[in-house]
Design a protein around this motif. Structure first.
Motif, short mmCIF file in Angstrom:
data_model
loop_
_atom_site.label_atom_id
_atom_site.label_comp_id
_atom_site.label_asym_id
_atom_site.label_seq_id
_atom_site.Cartn_x
_atom_site.Cartn_y
_atom_site.Cartn_z
N VAL A 155 37.22 -42.16 -10.20
CA VAL A 155 36.49 -43.73 -9.94
C VAL A 155 37.62 -44.61 -10.30
O VAL A 155 37.64 -45.70 -9.37
CB VAL A 155 35.43 -43.75 -11.14
CG1 VAL A 155 34.77 -45.10 -11.00
CG2 VAL A 155 34.10 -42.84 -10.59
N LYS A 162 29.68 -38.66 -9.39
CA LYS A 162 29.64 -39.53 -10.80
C LYS A 162 28.20 -39.28 -11.40
O LYS A 162 28.20 -38.85 -12.71
CB LYS A 162 30.05 -40.88 -10.72
CG LYS A 162 29.84 -41.80 -11.91
CD LYS A 162 30.70 -41.47 -12.98
CE LYS A 162 30.23 -42.40 -14.25
NZ LYS A 162 30.88 -41.82 -15.37
N THR A 163 27.29 -39.56 -10.54
CA THR A 163 25.84 -39.55 -11.13
C THR A 163 25.59 -37.97 -11.54
O THR A 163 25.18 -37.70 -12.58
CB THR A 163 24.97 -39.94 -10.11
OG1 THR A 163 25.08 -41.27 -9.80
CG2 THR A 163 23.46 -39.94 -10.54
N VAL A 168 32.02 -40.19 -4.27
CA VAL A 168 32.29 -40.31 -5.44
C VAL A 168 31.21 -40.59 -6.38
O VAL A 168 31.07 -40.26 -7.50
CB VAL A 168 33.64 -41.10 -5.72
CG1 VAL A 168 34.03 -41.31 -7.09
CG2 VAL A 168 34.93 -40.11 -5.16
N SER A 169 30.57 -41.56 -5.81
CA SER A 169 29.49 -42.42 -6.38
C SER A 169 28.46 -41.27 -6.61
O SER A 169 27.54 -41.05 -7.70
CB SER A 169 28.70 -43.36 -5.60
OG SER A 169 27.89 -43.65 -6.11
N ASN A 179 23.11 -41.96 -2.18
CA ASN A 179 23.85 -41.05 -1.44
C ASN A 179 23.38 -39.67 -1.44
O ASN A 179 24.41 -38.44 -1.42
CB ASN A 179 25.33 -41.10 -1.65
CG ASN A 179 25.82 -42.61 -1.52
OD1 ASN A 179 26.12 -43.29 -2.27
ND2 ASN A 179 25.72 -43.09 -0.16
N THR A 188 34.10 -43.35 -1.29
CA THR A 188 33.23 -44.00 -2.39
C THR A 188 32.09 -43.66 -2.53
O THR A 188 31.45 -43.46 -3.68
CB THR A 188 33.25 -45.70 -1.95
OG1 THR A 188 32.76 -45.89 -0.78
CG2 THR A 188 34.72 -46.09 -2.05
N GLN A 189 31.45 -43.25 -1.49
CA GLN A 189 30.06 -42.73 -1.23
C GLN A 189 29.70 -41.44 -2.21
O GLN A 189 28.99 -41.18 -2.91
CB GLN A 189 29.35 -42.51 0.00
CG GLN A 189 29.22 -44.08 0.51
CD GLN A 189 28.69 -44.11 1.94
OE1 GLN A 189 27.59 -43.66 2.18
NE2 GLN A 189 29.58 -44.29 2.97
#
Lengths: 448, 448
Positions: free
Chosen positions: B307, B195-196, B191-192, B131, B188-189
Motif C-alpha cells: 500500500v 488489504k481488507t 491491493v485494496s 472489489n 490499486t483495486q
C-alpha cells in the motif's frame, strides 16, 4: 472497514414488497439525490430581480458575460481583503459564447503593472483537477467604473465554503466534531490537489477555509487559484519555501477543522488544540498534523512524503468512491428507463386522437389502427369490477415495457361498448404503432 | 496528470447548437452509457429457451432459486477443476425471496465432511468490498442428482473474466499491451481488496485471471472467495505463509497482464518477461513486480508495505474516480427530468379520453374540463401551416415543464373546429388537471 462513508448513499437495495412488487423507489432516483439536483438546477440560472437594489451597481454586460448575479454573502465583506490584499467580490454570469454559467471574481483596486503578470497565471488555465476549481480566463474591464482585473472560474451551484459550513457556528450548543472519516476524505482531496500543483512547479497559497468550496456532499475544491501569481507578480519568490508554506497551511487547516475553530491555531491555543486532537481523533491524524506543523530541522517536508504517510487513507477513499460510483450507476439505471418510457408515451401521444383521424376509416372500428385506440384504453382507462378507475403506475410501466420489447404475450382488448373483443400480441401492437408513427413522420417530410 | 483515464468518460460538454438549442444529448444520457445499461438489463433477466438442449440438465428449482441459466462459456470446461480441485459450474438464478438475480457456483463431487467446514466461510458472508464479489450464502442440495455444495454470490450482468478479456487472443496480430494507467487501476483495486481480506485474518487464494471479473469498464472484482476455506477446511493452514502467497499470486497476475500471456510466469520465461516489463512500462511497475516475486530473505513482505509503495498511484486513482463521479452526476442531472415528466404524462393519460367522460357535460365544449382536452391537442397534435404534424420533442418537454411548474405564462388553445379560442395560463391548467386527477383518485377510494 465498515466506517461511515463520507459520500452520499442514495440507492436502497432493490428489495420487493410483500406483493412481490418493486417499491416505488426502485423506479425513480432517490428523493435526496433528486432534491440535490433540483436545487442545483435552480441556482444555475438564477437571475437578479429587476427591483433588487443591488442591480444598479452591476453592469448588464461584462466582457463576454451577461446576467451577472452577486454570490457574496452579506456578512462576507468584513473579511474582505485579508486573503489577497485587495477587496474581491464574486458574480455568477452567463457566457455568451457557450451559454454556460461561470463564477467571476473581481479584484478591486489592483493596478496591473505589466502584461507579463497575466502570463504568470497561464499554467493554472491548463490545469484540470477534480479538487481544484478551474481557472478559465483572466481579463481587464472598465465595466465596473475603474480598471479592474477579473478571474473567471467554473461555477458550482449550491457550493459553500468550508468556513461557512464548519466554522461559523451561531449557537455553540450545536457543536459537533467533524467525523474522522470526513476529515480524512478532505485531507486526501487536498493532498491530491497539492501533489498536482507542486508537481507542476506551482504554489497554491489559498489553503484557507474561506477558499475551499464544498461542491457536493464532502466533495471539496480549492478555489481562487492563480490570483496570487498575478497580484504578487513583482514579489521575489522561493519555490521550495512557498511549497513548504502550503504544507504548513494544510496543517493549520486540518487543525482548524478538527477543532472546528479558527482560533485553534493561534500561538496561545496551539498546544491545547493539538492535545484536543490527540484525545478526540486517531494517532494517524495527530501524527500528520504534528508532521505538517513542526519546524523542520534539516530537510523541508514535501508533499510526496505526505502522500506516503496517508497511503492507507487513500486506499479507504478509493473504496468509498468505488461504492459511490456503484450507487450512482444504479440510480442512472433507474432513470434511464424513465427516459425510454417517456419517449414511448410521447410517441403514443403524437399518434392517438389526432383531429385528422376523426374521419379516417382506418381508425374506425373496422380499421387497422383501431387497436391502438383500444390499447390506449388498456393502458390508462381500465376499471375494476366495481367501476372504480385503475390508477396503477406499475400496470402502466409493465405494459409499456412489454410494448417496447414487442414480446409475444397476447392481451385481450375490448371495445368501449364491450361488444367486440380483440386478441393481439404486444409484438403486433408494436408493429402497428411504429407504422402509424412512421407515417406521421413521412407525412411531414412529404409536404415539406 | 492528463493521462488517459481508465474509467468511462460519458458526458460531453453542454455546448449549445447554432440555434441556441440544447443538443438532444443534453436531455438524455450519452448513447454509450445507455448501451451499457440496456445490455446489462437484458442479461439480468435472460432465461433459457424451452427448446434449449441444456434445459434437460437443469432443475426448475434449486433451494430458493428459480430460472437457472448457465453462465459458463462452452470452452471453459477444459480448465475446470484446476482452481479448486473440483469441477465447478456457474448459474444465474432468481431468488424467490427478493426477486433478484444471483450467481450460484456448484462444486461438483465435493463431499462435505462436517458442518464446521461451512462456518469457515462465515467471515466472507459479512464482507462488503467494492472489489470483491460478495458471498451471500452456502447451501447443500440434491437437485442436480448428487449431494452438491453451492455458493451464492452477487450477480454482475455483462461481466467477463480478466482471462477471457486479456489472455485469450485468437489472432496474435491484434496484440496490444494493456495501457499502464489501466494496469495501475487494476493493481490499486486488487491491493485494496487484499488489504481488507488480510486485515480480517483471511486469505484470498483466488488471485487468478479466471477468478477476477471485469464488472464495468476496468472495474474489477475478486470472484469465488470463500470456496477454498470450505473445500480445504481439513488442511493445516499457516496464515502468514498463505497471505504471502497471495502477494506472490498478485505479482504473477500483474506480470501475466503486463505481458498479456499466461505463459509469461513459467520458470523458463520469467526473466524474459521481467525484462519485457522493464522495457515497456515504468520503473514503478517493474519495482513492484520484482518486490512481489522476489523470495524474501528475512521478513515476509506484507500488504501494508505494498500500500505504501503504490501511494502515488492510489492518489491518481482517486482523481480518476472523482472525475468519473462528476461525470455520472452530470448524466443523472440530465436523466432526472425524465422520471418527473413520465409521471406527468401518465397522469394526463389517466385523465384524458376516459370512456366514462364521453357523455360528461363537463368535458363537452361548454364544460370546465374541456380545456384539458384542448391542451392535450396543444401538446401533441399541433400542425404547421402546411398541415404537416409538429413532432417536436422539445415542444413536448418545454410545455410539460411549464405545466409542472404552473407558470403564469398564458397560451392560446383552439377548438378542433377552429371556431372558439381560449386563453389560459399554465397555472390554471395545472389546477384544472390536478383537480381532475384527484377526483379520479377519490372516485376510487369512495367506492372501495
Amino acid at each position: 472497514m465498515q466506517q461511515y462513508s463520507p459520500y452520499p448513499q442514495y440507492s436502497q437495495s432493490l428489495i420487493r414488497n410483500k406483493q412481490g412488487r418493486r417499491n416505488m423507489g426502485s423506479f425513480f432516483m432517490s428523493e435526496s439525490l433528486k432534491q440535490d439536483i433540483v436545487h442545483q438546477k435552480q441556482l444555475l440560472y438564477m437571475t437578479l430581480d429587476p427591483n433588487d437594489p443591488r442591480i444598479k451597481n452591476i453592469p448588464p454586460m461584462l466582457n463576454k458575460y451577461h446576467s451577472l448575479y452577486p454570490l457574496d454573502q452579506d456578512g462576507a465583506k468584513e473579511n474582505q481583503g485579508k486573503m489577497f490584499g485587495y477587496v474581491t467580490s464574486v458574480y455568477k454570469a452567463i457566457c455568451t459564447q457557450d451559454g454556460l454559467p461561470y463564477a467571476i471574481r473581481r479584484i478591486e483596486g489592483f493596478r496591473l503593472s505589466s502584461e507579463y503578470a497575466l502570463q504568470a497565471a497561464e499554467s493554472w488555465r491548463n490545469l484540470q483537477h477534480p479538487n481544484i476549481v478551474s481557472l478559465k480566463e483572466i481579463f481587464v474591464s472598465k465595466e465596473f467604473g475603474d480598471n479592474t482585473l477579473f478571474f473567471t472560474y467554473d461555477y458550482f451551484p449550491g457550493s459553500e465554503t468550508i468556513e461557512s459550513k464548519f466554522l461559523s457556528q451561531p449557537n455553540q450548543t450545536s457543536f459537533q466534531p467533524i467525523s474522522e472519516s470526513v476529515l480524512w476524505s478532505f485531507i486526501t482531496q487536498l493532498v491530491s490537489a497539492l501533489k498536482t500543483i507542486h508537481s507542476l512547479g506551482l504554489v497554491c497559497r489559498v489553503i484557507h477555509p474561506s477558499k475551499i468550496l464544498l461542491t457536493g456532499k464532502n466533495r471539496i475544491r480549492l478555489n481562487g487559484v492563480g490570483i496570487f501569481d498575478v497580484v504578487n507578480y513583482d514579489s521575489p519568490r522561493n519555490l521550495a519555501q512557498f511549497q513548504h508554506e502550503d504544507l504548513l497551511l494544510l496543517g493549520r487547516l486540518i487543525l482548524t477543522l478538527a477543532c472546528r475553530s479558527a482560533a485553534s491555531i493561534t500561538a496561545q491555543n496551539l498546544s491545547n488544540s493539538i492535545e484536543y486532537v490527540s484525545n478526540t481523533y486517531s494517532k494517524d491524524l495527530y501524527n500528520l498534523i504534528v508532521y505538517l506543523l513542526t519546524k523542520p530541522v534539516i530537510n523541508l517536508p514535501n508533499i510526496d512524503e505526505v502522500v506516503t504517510m496517508i497511503s492507507g487513507r487513500l486506499l479507504q477513499e478509493n473504496n468509498y468512491l468505488h461504492t459511490y460510483t456503484d450507487d450512482l450507476e444504479t440510480e442512472l439505471g433507474k432513470e434511464y428507463e424513465n427516459g425510454r418510457l417517456f419517449r414511448l408515451v410521447t410517441k403514443l401521444g403524437f399518434i392517438n386522437e389526432r383531429p385528422l383521424y376523426d374521419m379516417d376509416p382506418r381508425w374506425s372500428e373496422t380499421g387497422d389502427r383501431y387497436l391502438i385506440k383500444l390499447f390506449r384504453d388498456y393502458i390508462f382507462h381500465q376499471v375494476y369490477d366495481d367501476g372504480t378507475p385503475v390508477l396503477d403506475f406499475y400496470h402502466v410501466v409493465e405494459t409499456l415495457n412489454k410494448l417496447d420489447c414487442g414480446v409475444d404475450e397476447k392481451i385481450l382488448l375490448m371495445s368501449r361498448d364491450e361488444q367486440s373483443l380483440l386478441v393481439v400480441s404486444y409484438k403486433d401492437l408494436k408493429k402497428c404503432i411504429e407504422l402509424a408513427f412512421s407515417e406521421l413522420v413521412s407525412q411531414k417530410s412529404h409536404l415539406n
